[in-house]
Write an enzyme that holds these catalytic residues in place. Structure first.
Site, PDB file in Angstrom:
ATOM      1  N   ASP A  52       0.933  -1.095  -0.009  1.00 23.96           N
ATOM      2  CA  ASP A  52      -0.069   0.144  -0.080  1.00 23.96           C
ATOM      3  C   ASP A  52       1.008   1.144   0.117  1.00 23.96           C
ATOM      4  O   ASP A  52       0.329   2.431  -0.083  1.00 23.96           O
ATOM      5  CB  ASP A  52      -0.982   0.101   1.285  1.00 23.96           C
ATOM      6  CG  ASP A  52      -0.528  -0.281   2.528  1.00 23.96           C
ATOM      7  OD1 ASP A  52       1.012  -0.114   2.652  1.00 23.96           O
ATOM      8  OD2 ASP A  52      -1.217  -0.199   3.648  1.00 23.96           O
ATOM      9  N   SER A  53       2.212   1.216  -0.033  1.00 23.78           N
ATOM     10  CA  SER A  53       3.007   2.177  -0.391  1.00 23.78           C
ATOM     11  C   SER A  53       3.054   2.666  -1.651  1.00 23.78           C
ATOM     12  O   SER A  53       3.532   3.711  -1.964  1.00 23.78           O
ATOM     13  CB  SER A  53       4.492   1.891  -0.006  1.00 23.78           C
ATOM     14  OG  SER A  53       4.904   0.474  -0.862  1.00 23.78           O
ATOM     15  N   GLU A 190       9.055  -4.159  10.730  1.00 22.00           N
ATOM     16  CA  GLU A 190       9.588  -2.756  10.315  1.00 22.00           C
ATOM     17  C   GLU A 190      10.193  -2.014  11.234  1.00 22.00           C
ATOM     18  O   GLU A 190       9.371  -1.836  12.348  1.00 22.00           O
ATOM     19  CB  GLU A 190       8.151  -2.142   9.467  1.00 22.00           C
ATOM     20  CG  GLU A 190       8.702  -0.857   8.710  1.00 22.00           C
ATOM     21  CD  GLU A 190       7.676  -0.212   7.682  1.00 22.00           C
ATOM     22  OE1 GLU A 190       6.784  -1.165   7.614  1.00 22.00           O
ATOM     23  OE2 GLU A 190       7.911   0.690   7.451  1.00 22.00           O
TER      24      GLU A 190
HETATM   25  O1  KIV Z   1       3.501  -1.284   1.719  1.00 20.62           O
HETATM   26  C1  KIV Z   1       4.617  -1.652   1.829  1.00 20.62           C
HETATM   27  O2  KIV Z   1       5.735  -1.113   0.767  1.00 20.62           O
HETATM   28  C2  KIV Z   1       4.950  -2.435   2.710  1.00 20.62           C
HETATM   29  C3  KIV Z   1       6.757  -2.703   3.028  1.00 20.62           C
HETATM   30  C4  KIV Z   1       7.323  -1.290   3.748  1.00 20.62           C
HETATM   31  C5  KIV Z   1       6.845  -3.846   3.962  1.00 20.62           C
HETATM   32  O3  KIV Z   1       4.265  -2.900   3.746  1.00 20.62           O
END
Ligand code: KIV
Length: 272
Positions: A52-53, A190
């Protein structure tokens, strides 16, 4: 543990547990679109996370909270079309699983059915256990996510390292054990101290995948835009940049603009 590496045709959730048992580190990277996923998969990355990044990297939002289930499914289905080897895991976005296990299951089913993804990822431990259980009962593999969970950023207030204090560290260990007991196939850790990652990794039979969590995790994950140096403004200590793509792209695009303006492009050879 052995350092040996095996060639895998297709990575499954079972493969990842086998890798942990063999002492082979797991590589995981984000991808959000077809072209990038094709390159990432061809480079033998074991797990592709449609994170979701995407809310930050693809849509320019400040946090991961605004991205919708439909948008995640769009990104995930683009990635799935490109991938032949990697396991593809998709984040269930904020608001689509926290409040109610039935809603959680509906969200996970939509992701699996409409994108063709192989697994989902969810942030949290004890608080979301009923949702995790419901999804696992439907036969959908779940990856957990503990430590700095960006969907809770407004509760934390900052993006600093989590679980430095004993109480939070103890809760994280309990949550990791719970997720394993429920049947999750892996857990992302994380931004937590390396010593805590070591403890959790030693206690679990399922793999831990770290981001800013040190060298003891069973695998590592980064956001592809950060690894390639497409972002300038984000520079945490844990990030290793393998390229400076921002500068390289700016230079190439600047050169294109200059060539068009100077009438150098297109040349005789580049026209019909
Ligand atoms: O959404 C994302 O990219 C993540 C990673 C940072 C693990 O959850």
């Amino acid at each position: 543990m052995s350092e040996s590496r095996k060639e895998y045709k297709r990575i499954t959730v079972k493969t990842l547990i086998e890798m942990k048992q063999r002492g082979e580190k797991i590589s995981m990277l984000t991808a959000y679109d077809y072209s990038m996923a094709k390159i990432v998969d061809a480079a033998n990355v074991d797990v592709i996370l449609v994170g979701d990044s995407a809310s930050n990297t693809m849509a320019g939002h400040e946090t991961t909270l605004p991205i919708t289930l439909d948008q995640m499914i769009y990104h995930a289905s683009s990635v799935i079309r490109a991938v032949q080897r990697a396991l593809v895991v998709v984040d269930i976005p904020f608001g689509c699983y926290q409040s109610d296990p039935k809603l959680a299951l509906r969200s996970a089913i939509r992701i699996m059915k409409e994108s063709g993804a192989h697994a989902v990822k969810m942030e949290g431990g004890e608080e979301i256990k009923d949702s995790v259980k419901r999804i696992l009962n439907a036969g959908i593999p779940v990856m957990g996510h503990l430590g700095l969970t960006p969907q809770s950023i407004y509760k934390f207030g900052t993006y600093t390292v989590r679980a430095r204090e004993e109480e939070e560290a103890k809760k994280l260990i309990d949550d990791a054990r719970l997720l394993e007991k429920l049947g999750c196939f892996a857990v992302v850790l994380e931004k937590i101290p390396a010593s805590l990652t070591k403890k959790v990794t030693e206690k679990l039979a399922i793999p831990t995948i770290g981001i800013g969590a040190g060298m003891h995790a069973d695998g590592q994950v980064l956001v592809i835009h950060d690894l390639l140096g497409m972002t300038h403004e984000f520079s945490p200590r844990f990030l290793r940049r393998y390229m400076n793509l921002y500068d390289e792209m700016s230079q190439a695009i600047g050169q294109y603009v200059a060539d068009v303006k100077s009438k150098d492009f297109p040349s005789q050879e580049e026209q019909y």
